[in-house]
Design a protein around this motif. Structure first.
Motif, mmCIF file in Angstrom:
data_model
loop_
_atom_site.group_PDB
_atom_site.id
_atom_site.type_symbol
_atom_site.label_atom_id
_atom_site.label_comp_id
_atom_site.label_asym_id
_atom_site.label_seq_id
_atom_site.Cartn_x
_atom_site.Cartn_y
_atom_site.Cartn_z
ATOM 1 N N GLY A 176 0.807 -1.228 0.000
ATOM 2 C CA GLY A 176 0.000 0.000 0.000
ATOM 3 C C GLY A 176 0.835 1.270 0.000
ATOM 4 O O GLY A 176 0.385 2.306 0.478
ATOM 5 N N ILE A 177 2.064 1.198 -0.553
ATOM 6 C CA ILE A 177 2.900 2.402 -0.619
ATOM 7 C C ILE A 177 2.692 3.025 -1.997
ATOM 8 O O ILE A 177 3.305 2.611 -2.985
ATOM 9 N N GLU A 178 1.785 3.980 -2.092
ATOM 10 C CA GLU A 178 1.536 4.601 -3.391
ATOM 11 C C GLU A 178 1.025 6.018 -3.224
ATOM 12 O O GLU A 178 0.510 6.381 -2.165
ATOM 13 N N TRP A 179 1.224 6.817 -4.258
ATOM 14 C CA TRP A 179 0.812 8.209 -4.208
ATOM 15 C C TRP A 179 -0.046 8.533 -5.418
ATOM 16 O O TRP A 179 0.285 8.166 -6.556
ATOM 17 N N GLU A 180 -1.121 9.278 -5.139
ATOM 18 C CA GLU A 180 -2.113 9.594 -6.178
ATOM 19 C C GLU A 180 -1.565 10.608 -7.174
ATOM 20 O O GLU A 180 -0.839 11.538 -6.793
ATOM 21 N N SER A 181 -1.986 10.422 -8.412
ATOM 22 C CA SER A 181 -1.592 11.353 -9.468
ATOM 23 C C SER A 181 -1.997 12.783 -9.110
ATOM 24 O O SER A 181 -3.083 13.016 -8.574
ATOM 25 N N GLY A 182 -1.109 13.750 -9.391
ATOM 26 C CA GLY A 182 -1.448 15.159 -9.189
ATOM 27 C C GLY A 182 -1.226 15.672 -7.771
ATOM 28 O O GLY A 182 -1.440 16.852 -7.504
#
Ligand code: NAD
Length: 381
Positions: A136-142
């Protein structure tokens, strides 16, 4: 012997499949041990009802009960929409460090399958539960975080391959030596304990050389280091297969595979595809286990099926067979065998819930409660 088992009854169809599983396990235990063994069922809160009552989808007392008794079983839980916990199942696996998702896949005579020889499918999948992109290591676009991450990899790490940096979301796929080794060691130990000779490492190391490729390399090294005797004597064989080829081979020559060890995302796809070959997730059980502490939580592999909840039509077999895995984990094999036999007899005569019976030539569709009583009667007989 009285064994306390904390259980989560689950959301949606959860209460129906839980009641069925408990009644059948109790009947099989009574028959196998003449009252000398029994289960003390301890309900613990989780899911929608727990949120209304305690303001939490997974109250601390539930996690503590699993820790205290080192075992548990759960019905399906809804995934809360928006904020907080991503998935209650993933939360439990990570909080309790249940690093193996164990999915045995076998066929029962009488069950319709989309393949010609479902009897050739007899595999046990060890899916890594705590690493890979499921961490769950993720970052949303923008977002500023996605920009910061891109700035770091482009400026500090020299990464030039991101095609559309402005609109990219980013995820990180951690795969460790320790994490891979403990999963593969568990798979090898299981294979040796159950007389299964081959352990296949399924990976995408041809493309993801250090993560998936690391998994494969560490697996072979571990086997050479810790199981040299077993390899030499021919009691153990380690091989590997690239995941896309494995998905193809598992359809074409399933008899080539026995124990499968794989990372999280591959394991997700592999488990459900194999389940479909033997009749679908309605009868596929699962467990999440930490083989170091012995803690194990058994679970149905399907979701809460809100469309059929409360209608007495849900197939309880996934949850039931996860209960059977729990009996085997406890070493209560005689009770487990009684349930397998009753299911085999029931399916052979076409008696099953509607989802399975409608596909059988001699199918006699039964409601969840009627099917449960039928299995109990077969056990008692
Ligand atoms: P689902 O598995 O609940 O249902 C998919 C379809 O299969 C539905 O048509 C349902 O009626 C049918 N189905 C499922 N289990 C069945 C059974 N035992 N007998 C007969 N028919 C069955 O998947 P979904 O609709 O994508 O998810 C519903 C909810 O469950 C979501 O909130 C999801 O996040 C959650 N979920 C939980 C788990 C879990 O707790 N292990 C797993 C998957 C999904």
């Amino acid at each position: 012997m009285k064994q306390t088992i904390p259980f989560i009854k689950g959301d949606g169809v959860g209460p129906e499949v839980t009641a069925s599983m408990q009644a059948i396990l109790d009947a099989a235990i009574a028959k196998a041990y003449n009252g000398e063994r029994s289960i003390d069922w301890l309900e613990v809160p989780a899911g929608g009802e727990a949120y209304e009552k305690y303001g939490s989808y997974m109250p601390d007392q539930t996690v503590e009960a699993f820790r205290k008794y080192n075992i548990g079983i759960k019905g399906p839980l809804m995934t809360p929409v928006g904020g907080g916990i991503r998935s209650l199942n993933v939360y439990l696996r990570q909080t309790l460090d249940l690093f193996v998702c164990l999915r045995p896949v076998r066929w029962f005579k009488g069950i319709e399958s989309p393949v010609k020889h479902p009897e050739a499918v007899d595999m046990v999948v060890f899916r890594e539960n705590t690493e890979d992109i499921y961490a769950g290591i993720e970052w949303e676009s923008g977002t500023p975080e996605a920009k910061k991450f891109y700035d770091f990899i482009s400026q500090e790490m020299g990464v030039k391959k991101v095609r559309f940096p402005e609109t990219s979301a980013f995820g990180v796929k951690p795969v460790s030596k320790e994490g891979s080794e403990r999963l593969i060691r568990a798979a090898i130990e299981y294979a040796l304990a159950h007389g299964r000779k081959t352990v296949t490492l399924v990976h995408k190391g041809n493309i993801m050389k250090f993560t998936e490729g690391g998994f494969k390399k560490w697996g072979y090294e571990l086997a050479q280091r810790e199981y040299a005797k077993e390899l030499e004597s021919g009691h153990l064989e380690i091989n590997d297969c690239i995941c896309d080829a494995f998905l193809q081979n598992a359809l074409l020559k399933p008899q080539a595979y026995s124990v499968v060890a794989t990372l999280n995302l591959n394991g997700d796809y592999v488990s459900d595809m194999l389940a479909a070959q033997v009749g679908g997730i309605g009868i596929s059980p699962g467990a999440n286990i930490n083989y170091a502490t012995g803690m194990a939580i058994f679970e149905a592999t399907h979701g809460t099926a809100p469309d059929i909840a409360g209608k007495n039509i849900v197939n309880p077999c996934s949850n039931l067979l996860s209960g059977v895995m729990m009996l085997e984990h406890l070493g209560w094999d005689e009770a487990a065998a009684l349930i397998y036999k009753a299911l085999e007899d029931s399916f052979a005569e076409g008696c099953a819930t509607a989802d399975l019976a409608r596909l059988m030539e001699n199918g006699k569709p039964m409601g969840t409660k009627e099917f449960t009583s039928h299995i109990i009667n077969l056990i008692k007989a």
